[in-house]
Design a protein around this motif. Structure first.
Motif, PDB file in Angstrom:
ATOM      1  N   TYR A 135      -3.048   9.565   5.103  1.00 35.40           N
ATOM      2  CA  TYR A 135      -2.579   8.200   4.970  1.00 35.40           C
ATOM      3  C   TYR A 135      -1.067   8.030   4.326  1.00 35.40           C
ATOM      4  O   TYR A 135      -0.429   6.798   4.640  1.00 35.40           O
ATOM      5  N   GLY A 136      -0.822   8.783   3.397  1.00 33.58           N
ATOM      6  CA  GLY A 136       0.520   8.916   2.570  1.00 33.58           C
ATOM      7  C   GLY A 136       1.520   9.498   3.319  1.00 33.58           C
ATOM      8  O   GLY A 136       2.919   9.169   3.120  1.00 33.58           O
ATOM      9  N   SER A 137       1.438  10.146   4.503  1.00 32.76           N
ATOM     10  CA  SER A 137       2.294  10.975   4.818  1.00 32.76           C
ATOM     11  C   SER A 137       3.414  10.171   5.722  1.00 32.76           C
ATOM     12  O   SER A 137       4.552  10.557   5.679  1.00 32.76           O
ATOM     13  N   PRO A 138       2.845   8.993   6.251  1.00 32.60           N
ATOM     14  CA  PRO A 138       4.021   8.290   6.973  1.00 32.60           C
ATOM     15  C   PRO A 138       5.015   7.343   6.302  1.00 32.60           C
ATOM     16  O   PRO A 138       5.910   6.881   6.631  1.00 32.60           O
ATOM     17  N   LEU A 139       4.847   7.585   4.657  1.00 27.79           N
ATOM     18  CA  LEU A 139       5.712   6.925   3.744  1.00 27.79           C
ATOM     19  C   LEU A 139       7.159   7.630   3.926  1.00 27.79           C
ATOM     20  O   LEU A 139       8.219   6.828   3.666  1.00 27.79           O
ATOM     21  N   ILE A 140       7.169   8.924   4.335  1.00 27.91           N
ATOM     22  CA  ILE A 140       8.602   9.555   4.725  1.00 27.91           C
ATOM     23  C   ILE A 140       9.183   8.736   5.853  1.00 27.91           C
ATOM     24  O   ILE A 140      10.195   8.394   5.619  1.00 27.91           O
ATOM     25  N   VAL A 141       8.387   8.387   6.968  1.00 30.74           N
ATOM     26  CA  VAL A 141       8.798   7.783   7.964  1.00 30.74           C
ATOM     27  C   VAL A 141       9.342   6.350   7.677  1.00 30.74           C
ATOM     28  O   VAL A 141      10.370   5.859   7.974  1.00 30.74           O
ATOM     29  N   MET A 142       8.595   5.764   6.739  1.00 29.49           N
ATOM     30  CA  MET A 142       8.666   4.271   6.250  1.00 29.49           C
ATOM     31  C   MET A 142      10.119   4.111   5.485  1.00 29.49           C
ATOM     32  O   MET A 142      10.958   3.213   5.507  1.00 29.49           O
ATOM     33  N   LYS A 143      10.357   5.254   4.791  1.00 28.29           N
ATOM     34  CA  LYS A 143      11.528   5.338   3.861  1.00 28.29           C
ATOM     35  C   LYS A 143      12.639   5.376   5.034  1.00 28.29           C
ATOM     36  O   LYS A 143      13.928   4.777   4.691  1.00 28.29           O
ATOM     37  N   LYS A 144      12.554   6.107   6.120  1.00 29.92           N
ATOM     38  CA  LYS A 144      13.663   6.216   7.025  1.00 29.92           C
ATOM     39  C   LYS A 144      13.839   4.877   7.633  1.00 29.92           C
ATOM     40  O   LYS A 144      15.112   4.676   8.247  1.00 29.92           O
ATOM     41  N   VAL A 145      12.776   4.159   8.030  1.00 31.92           N
ATOM     42  CA  VAL A 145      12.730   2.928   8.506  1.00 31.92           C
ATOM     43  C   VAL A 145      13.780   1.947   7.873  1.00 31.92           C
ATOM     44  O   VAL A 145      14.705   1.311   8.262  1.00 31.92           O
ATOM     45  N   ILE A 146      13.533   1.995   6.444  1.00 32.87           N
ATOM     46  CA  ILE A 146      14.210   1.100   5.379  1.00 32.87           C
ATOM     47  C   ILE A 146      15.702   1.382   5.545  1.00 32.87           C
ATOM     48  O   ILE A 146      16.625   0.657   5.528  1.00 32.87           O
ATOM     49  N   GLU A 147      16.199   2.888   5.495  1.00 30.52           N
ATOM     50  CA  GLU A 147      17.278   3.120   5.329  1.00 30.52           C
ATOM     51  C   GLU A 147      18.013   2.798   6.659  1.00 30.52           C
ATOM     52  O   GLU A 147      19.334   2.360   6.357  1.00 30.52           O
ATOM     53  N   THR A 148      17.618   3.086   7.942  1.00 30.46           N
ATOM     54  CA  THR A 148      18.307   2.907   9.139  1.00 30.46           C
ATOM     55  C   THR A 148      18.028   1.547   9.599  1.00 30.46           C
ATOM     56  O   THR A 148      18.762   1.177  10.571  1.00 30.46           O
ATOM     57  N   LYS A 149      17.052   0.752   9.278  1.00 30.14           N
ATOM     58  CA  LYS A 149      16.594  -0.371   9.656  1.00 30.14           C
ATOM     59  C   LYS A 149      16.269  -0.612  11.230  1.00 30.14           C
ATOM     60  O   LYS A 149      16.551  -1.432  11.928  1.00 30.14           O
TER      61      LYS A 149
END
Length: 250
Positions: A135-149
């Motif tokens: 459940y925590g592995s998508p945190l990497i993806v969430m970080k990318k989403v925030i950076e790239t919007k």
């Protein structure tokens, strides 16, 4: 039983969600969520088998996680086939330790502990770590989403089914008084909600740098063409003047 069957259905949708990716490229997708999900499925399949649990009291865990093992193995294999050499190394670095830890877990629980209660406690503790990792592995993806919007690499259905599956298994774990099923989903449910919040925040936004780069290149080519046209016109004008001077001299 209603929560159990619904939880199985939601988990199946979560495991099959990556099937919709039809591009023959991994692009910037990470293999970490797939490998962690496989790890979770392996541990909880073992947890539900009679050697750990009492008889078939946790048969639903075996059924749904058994399907998950097959599906996630296929996804990882496909990812590996289309990944770049650098990404293939990353897959190996994550995948090999997962298999080693699972092998040690099965060996220790089968050989060291003699009763179901201690086996369930040991395997359940490893499963707790596996579920939180999944459940925590998508945190990497969430970080990318925030950076790239941009939510390009965090599809809605994957986030939604993750939230749905974790919330339903949380309900089942609480109703069956099994903390090893409830505790990891106490982490998974808030993370699923967080993914959905981030998705809806950035779903209509696009990456500006790409548009700027394209426009800049177009303007450069346009200005270059204008410059070449001016040079050609001036050259033709000079040639006409020289020809007139030569005729007058004659």
């Amino acid at each position: 039983m209603h929560e159990l069957s619904t939880g199985n259905g939601a988990s199946l949708l979560l495991y099959t969600a990556p099937v919709v990716f039809k591009k023959k490229s991994t692009e910037e997708f990470s293999c970490l969520p797939y490998v962690m999900t496989l790890f979770n499925c392996l541990i909880y399949t073992w947890y539900g088998l009679p050697i750990v649990s009492h008889c078939w009291e946790n048969f639903p865990l075996v059924s749904i996680n058994g399907v998950g093992i097959v599906l996630e193995s296929i996804f990882i294999f496909v990812y590996f086939c289309y990944a770049s050499p650098k990404e293939k190394i990353k897959v190996g670095v994550i995948f090999v330790p997962v298999i080693v830890v699972f092998g040690l877990t099965t060996a220790i629980s089968a050989v060291v502990f003699e009763d179901h209660r201690h086996r369930k406690s040991f395997v359940g503790s490893v499963g707790l770590v596996a579920s939180i990792s999944m459940y925590g592995s998508p945190l990497i993806v969430m970080k990318k989403v925030i950076e790239t919007k941009s939510v390009e690499y965090m599809p809605f259905y994957l986030s939604f089914f993750s939230f749905l599956a974790s919330s339903l298994w949380l309900a089942y774990g609480l109703l069956s008084h099994d903390l090893f099923l409830a505790l990891p989903n106490m982490v998974g449910t808030p993370l699923g909600i967080l993914q959905l919040i981030i998705y809806f925040k950035y779903k209509n936004k696009k990456e500006a740098p790409i548009t700027t780069t394209v426009v800049g290149k177009w303007d450069h080519e346009k200005n270059k063409s204008k410059l070449e046209l001016v040079v050609d016109v001036d050259h033709d004008a000079d040639a006409d003047d020289n020809e007139k001077k030569f005729m007058n001299a004659c």
